[in-house]
Design an enzyme around this catalytic site. Structure first.
Site, PDB file in Angstrom:
ATOM      1  N   LYS A  70       0.800  -1.235   0.000  1.00 44.93           N
ATOM      2  CA  LYS A  70       0.000   0.000   0.000  1.00 44.93           C
ATOM      3  C   LYS A  70       0.831   1.283   0.000  1.00 44.93           C
ATOM      4  CE  LYS A  70      -4.107  -2.008   2.131  1.00 44.93           C
ATOM      5  NZ  LYS A  70      -5.139  -1.863   3.182  1.00 44.93           N
ATOM      6  N   SER A 134      -2.424   0.245   5.957  1.00 47.46           N
ATOM      7  CA  SER A 134      -3.708   0.340   6.647  1.00 47.46           C
ATOM      8  C   SER A 134      -3.593   1.201   7.891  1.00 47.46           C
ATOM      9  CB  SER A 134      -4.217  -1.056   7.027  1.00 47.46           C
ATOM     10  OG  SER A 134      -4.495  -1.823   5.883  1.00 47.46           O
TER      11      SER A 134
END
Length: 286
Positions: A70, A134
């Site tokens: 990510k 996250s």
């Protein structure tokens, strides 16, 4: 007779075989009468750049991005949505005529989870485990809504860096510490909500937990961003202690619904997606 899909979508991560995203996204496409197909794409970190580059020639319309890509994926896309830029992590990519644009729907997914469970962050002190993609989105959600945050990560520098980013916007609302037994014990004694944003508890790490059961207590709320398995070791231990537990499935479906809307410009069928995700998870756990 199967038809050739009009567009391809997928989720990229490593590992990714556990994902229920294909089930829920394909169900959403079918419900909305879209001839699209959503696939899993397992990619090790060293393969990430090539996979993103292949979106153009393969005409992959969009991707979700999961652990461990990510943050790293930002290097390989062309532009960022303002929210993704602020968060510093991407979990959704759109191929706009060969230009890759990154978004982050984890932030909104976590906010919806808090709202559904009637958690007002301003009234709470959060212990956040992990400092990956996250964790970036979730920490921003917590601090934006007024919560006090302690980030704990095995690499102390990453925890401090993430906390420092939050403190630039929200003075005195965040601190970063090395994730060790002493810091956990001190932090959890002062916290009432724990959020696990590490992969400890899933895949090859299933059955493991970063927190000793002796540190858990009935007045805690324990949130695990992991949704497969449905109950991680951390959640099982917390439940035995009488704590409120929340797994990551609801957050997954909310962020997936937001990704669907970015890709299709249509309202996502949330209930259809949740039902399909629950069924896929039940099947995975058999």
């Amino acid at each position: 007779m199967q038809t050739i899909p009009d567009a391809l979508f997928g989720i990229i991560g490593y590992p990714v075989s556990h994902s229920v995203s294909p089930a829920m996204q394909n169900a959403a496409f079918k419900h909305c009468k879209l001839n699209y197909l959503y696939l899993t794409i397992a990619a090790k970190p060293e393969d990430l750049q090539n996979v993103i580059a292949s979106m153009r020639p393969l005409n992959i319309r969009g991707l979700n991005v999961t652990i461990p890509h990510k943050i790293e994926v930002i290097k390989y896309i062309d532009t960022l949505d303002p929210a993704a830029k602020k968060i510093g992590a991407v979990n959704t990519i759109v191929n706009e005529n060969g230009q890759m644009k990154g978004y982050n729907t984890d932030f909104g997914g976590f906010v919806r989870l808090l709202e559904h469970n009637r958690i007002a962050p301003a009234k709470h002190r959060f212990a956040l485990l992990g400092a990956g993609g996250s964790a970036h989105a979730i920490s921003l959600a917590i601090c934006t809504l007024g919560g006090h945050l302690t980030v704990l990560a095995r690499q102390e520098e990453k925890a401090k860096d993430l906390a420092a980013k939050m403190c630039l916007r929200f003075k005195g609302k965040a601190q970063g510490l090395e994730l060790n037994e002493a810091n956990l014990e001190e932090t959890l004694a002062e916290s009432d909500i724990i959020v696990n944003c590490t992969p400890i508890g899933m895949g090859n790490l299933a059955g493991q937990s970063l927190i000793s059961p002796r540190l858990l207590r009935p007045d805690l709320t324990v949130i695990d961003a992991i949704y497969n398995p449905c109950k991680t070791r951390l959640l099982e231990d917390a439940e035995k202690k009488g704590a409120k537990i929340i797994n990551g499935l609801e957050m997954l479906v909310w962020q997936g619904a937001m990704s669907f809307e970015i890709w299709t410009s249509q309202k996502a069928p949330f209930r259809v997606m949740m039902k399909e995700a629950e069924m896929a998870l039940d099947e995975n756990e058999k």
